[in-house]
Write a protein that holds these residues in place. Structure first.
Motif, mmCIF file in Angstrom:
data_model
loop_
_atom_site.group_PDB
_atom_site.id
_atom_site.type_symbol
_atom_site.label_atom_id
_atom_site.label_comp_id
_atom_site.label_asym_id
_atom_site.label_seq_id
_atom_site.Cartn_x
_atom_site.Cartn_y
_atom_site.Cartn_z
ATOM 1 N N TRP A 155 0.815 -1.211 0.000
ATOM 2 C CA TRP A 155 0.000 0.000 0.000
ATOM 3 C C TRP A 155 0.855 1.270 0.000
ATOM 4 O O TRP A 155 0.353 2.363 -0.258
ATOM 5 C CB TRP A 155 -0.893 0.033 1.248
ATOM 6 N N ASP A 158 0.826 3.717 -3.016
ATOM 7 C CA ASP A 158 -0.493 4.347 -3.156
ATOM 8 C C ASP A 158 -0.669 5.459 -2.120
ATOM 9 O O ASP A 158 -1.128 6.561 -2.453
ATOM 10 C CB ASP A 158 -1.609 3.316 -2.971
ATOM 11 N N ILE A 159 -0.325 5.164 -0.876
ATOM 12 C CA ILE A 159 -0.498 6.157 0.188
ATOM 13 C C ILE A 159 0.357 7.386 -0.092
ATOM 14 O O ILE A 159 -0.114 8.529 0.004
ATOM 15 C CB ILE A 159 -0.146 5.546 1.559
ATOM 16 N N ILE A 162 -1.106 9.467 -2.924
ATOM 17 C CA ILE A 162 -2.367 10.118 -2.556
ATOM 18 C C ILE A 162 -2.127 11.275 -1.593
ATOM 19 O O ILE A 162 -2.719 12.359 -1.747
ATOM 20 C CB ILE A 162 -3.332 9.072 -1.962
ATOM 21 N N ARG A 189 -9.607 7.836 -0.359
ATOM 22 C CA ARG A 189 -8.896 7.600 -1.616
ATOM 23 C C ARG A 189 -8.049 6.331 -1.543
ATOM 24 O O ARG A 189 -7.986 5.555 -2.505
ATOM 25 C CB ARG A 189 -8.021 8.803 -1.971
ATOM 26 N N VAL A 190 -7.392 6.120 -0.401
ATOM 27 C CA VAL A 190 -6.579 4.909 -0.258
ATOM 28 C C VAL A 190 -7.457 3.667 -0.326
ATOM 29 O O VAL A 190 -7.165 2.704 -1.052
ATOM 30 C CB VAL A 190 -5.784 4.938 1.059
ATOM 31 N N THR A 193 -8.877 3.020 -3.780
ATOM 32 C CA THR A 193 -7.829 2.494 -4.659
ATOM 33 C C THR A 193 -7.561 1.031 -4.380
ATOM 34 O O THR A 193 -7.476 0.207 -5.300
ATOM 35 C CB THR A 193 -6.531 3.309 -4.482
ATOM 36 N N ARG A 194 -7.435 0.682 -3.102
ATOM 37 C CA ARG A 194 -7.113 -0.697 -2.749
ATOM 38 C C ARG A 194 -8.282 -1.652 -2.969
ATOM 39 O O ARG A 194 -8.081 -2.828 -3.280
ATOM 40 C CB ARG A 194 -6.647 -0.783 -1.296
ATOM 41 N N ILE A 399 -1.318 3.870 7.050
ATOM 42 C CA ILE A 399 -1.919 5.100 6.530
ATOM 43 C C ILE A 399 -1.669 6.250 7.497
ATOM 44 O O ILE A 399 -1.270 7.354 7.092
ATOM 45 C CB ILE A 399 -3.429 4.922 6.304
ATOM 46 N N THR A 403 0.750 9.476 6.651
ATOM 47 C CA THR A 403 -0.004 10.715 6.471
ATOM 48 C C THR A 403 0.421 11.777 7.477
ATOM 49 O O THR A 403 0.685 12.939 7.117
ATOM 50 C CB THR A 403 -1.507 10.424 6.591
#
Length: 441
Positions: A155, A158-159, A162, A189-190, A193-194, A399, A403
């Motif tokens: 992930w 992607d994270i 984003i 969004r994460v 997407t996943r 995440i 973030t």
């Protein structure tokens, strides 16, 4: 309660509502400002779940933990007798005891008649948090195949993409509303997407999840439609990914289900639906809570700014302890009469395990109302305990770590744009959630 509040409770009971959170999922009906402590085994100097309570819940929970740790309470919706548990050791006992079920059909007659349960009659009754073994065991085993450390580590890209895209136009000195423009956007969004659904669906579903936990009477007529859209889309997504599998969670769940061959179509659909609901809602709340906690402890904010890597160690764990998104677990229902301390909880009587109180129990955590990102020791309950601990815990941690580290790393002087006393909670008994968080970058 006043006439308007009673009417609002009746409206809410009529339409129902679903609350999702990081303990797999939270399913509850009347998630509104519940006012009035009508009956108790101990007279308390405050009203549980009143506006005053939400202004300072921890003082009230401290009082209960000290004076009435297994507290008899009548929930105003339906006058349902239940129990509020606030000490850490009692919470661990109940969450780990298989005699305390999460299946709502085991609730007392008062609970069944109250309208507090909204999952009966829909596929939501098949979600993992409402299942007992052996059904829970087989469904969770299927889901866990998609949450191995190796899978979750994929992930990261992607994270990173984003988060960078979300704040690409942000600059020092700007004012931003952190809930709507940051905390609500990134997890949705994460997860979209996943799970493998589209941008258009993400925006609609994020709005529907917000509706499900809304406490605004103006939203009540729209709640059934939101619930139906989420259920319908979960089923649609499963059908789409079965026909066209990809490198996403939904496809992974389908492959695992087909290999296991023992979970039903409803159980598979419910698994995807709960990922949509829980993944979007709870991480948003945690990111908001974490930033506010850092504002309240400037020395800890500086610690993150100087060394963002602390979040990947003890930092996120301490932030989860200090204020997890979940104030109370989903209802627990004893399957037989069970004694906790000096109280006997009758079979079927709902139990509210107050995680917010247990995580600040001074018998377990030194100086519990202080945020200390270097804290070690006892395990917090912010991601649950026992068989219903958070299914997506590794993903939620990743995440949150990435973030928060990016936000504070880029804007180390981040600060509130309004006086602290103007920051308002959502008055929802099971959540630690804030309405908005205006900040200056």
């Amino acid at each position: 309660m006043g006439r308007d509040l009673r009417q609002g409770l009746r409206q809410r009971r009529a339409v129902g509502g679903v609350l999702a959170a990081n303990f797999e999922m939270y399913d509850a009906g009347d998630l509104i400002n519940v006012k009035g402590n009508r009956m108790s085994n101990t007279v308390v100097p405050f009203e549980l779940f009143s506006p005053d309570y939400f202004r300072d819940p921890y003082s009230a929970l401290d009082w209960l933990r000290e004076n009435s740790p297994v507290h008899r309470y009548v929930f105003p919706v339906g006058n349902v007798p239940m129990w509020v548990v606030t000490r850490y050791d009692d919470a661990v006992t109940i969450l780990g005891d298989p005699r305390f079920s999460t299946a709502e059909w085991r609730g007392s007659p008062e609970f069944q008649a109250s309208g507090l349960s909204v999952s009966a009659g829909t596929v939501l009754s098949q979600t993992i948090p409402g299942l007992d073994p052996p059904q829970h065991t087989k469904v969770r085993r299927c889901a866990m195949s998609a949450f191995t450390p190796r899978s979750v580590d994929r992930w990261r890209e992607d994270i990173r993409t984003i988060v960078d895209d979300t704040i690409k136009d942000w600059a020092p000195g700007q004012e931003r509303e952190l809930v709507a423009e940051f905390a609500a956007l990134i997890p949705s969004r994460v997860v979209s997407t996943r799970l493998g659904f589209t941008l258009e669906r993400r925006e609609q579903l994020a709005g529907d999840v917000d509706l499900l936990i809304s406490t605004d009477p103006a939203d009540f007529p729209r709640i059934p439609g939101a619930r139906e859209r989420i259920i319908a889309y979960g089923r649609e997504l499963v059908a789409l990914k079965r026909a066209e599998p990809g490198d996403d969670l939904t496809s992974a769940f389908i492959r695992a289900a087909d290999e296991e061959g023992r979970i039903t179509q409803d159980e598979l659909d419910a698994l995807v639906i709960i990922m949509i609901i829980a993944g979007v809602g709870t991480t948003k709340m945690f990111l908001t809570n974490a930033v506010l906690a850092l504002f309240d402890h400037p020395g800890q904010l500086k610690l993150v700014a100087d060394d963002p890597g602390i979040l990947a160690g003890t930092g996120v764990e301490e932030l989860l302890r200090y204020e997890s998104p979940v104030a109370s677990t989903p209802w627990r229902f004893p399957t037989e009469d069970i004694r906790i301390r000096d109280q006997v909880i009758a079979a079927g009587e709902p139990v509210m395990v107050m995680v917010a109180a247990a995580n600040r129990d001074p018998a377990v955590f030194d100086d519990p109302h202080r945020l200390d990102l270097t804290r070690t020791g006892a395990r917090h309950l912010g991601l649950g305990h026992g068989i219903h601990n958070c299914l997506g815990a590794a993903a939620a941690r990743l995440i949150s770590e990435m973030t928060l580290a990016t936000l504070v790393g880029r804007f180390p002087g981040l600060r509130l744009a309004i006086p602290r006393e103007e920051v308002r909670r959502h008055e929802v008994w099971a959540l630690n959630d804030y309405r908005a968080l205006p900040v200056i970058l």
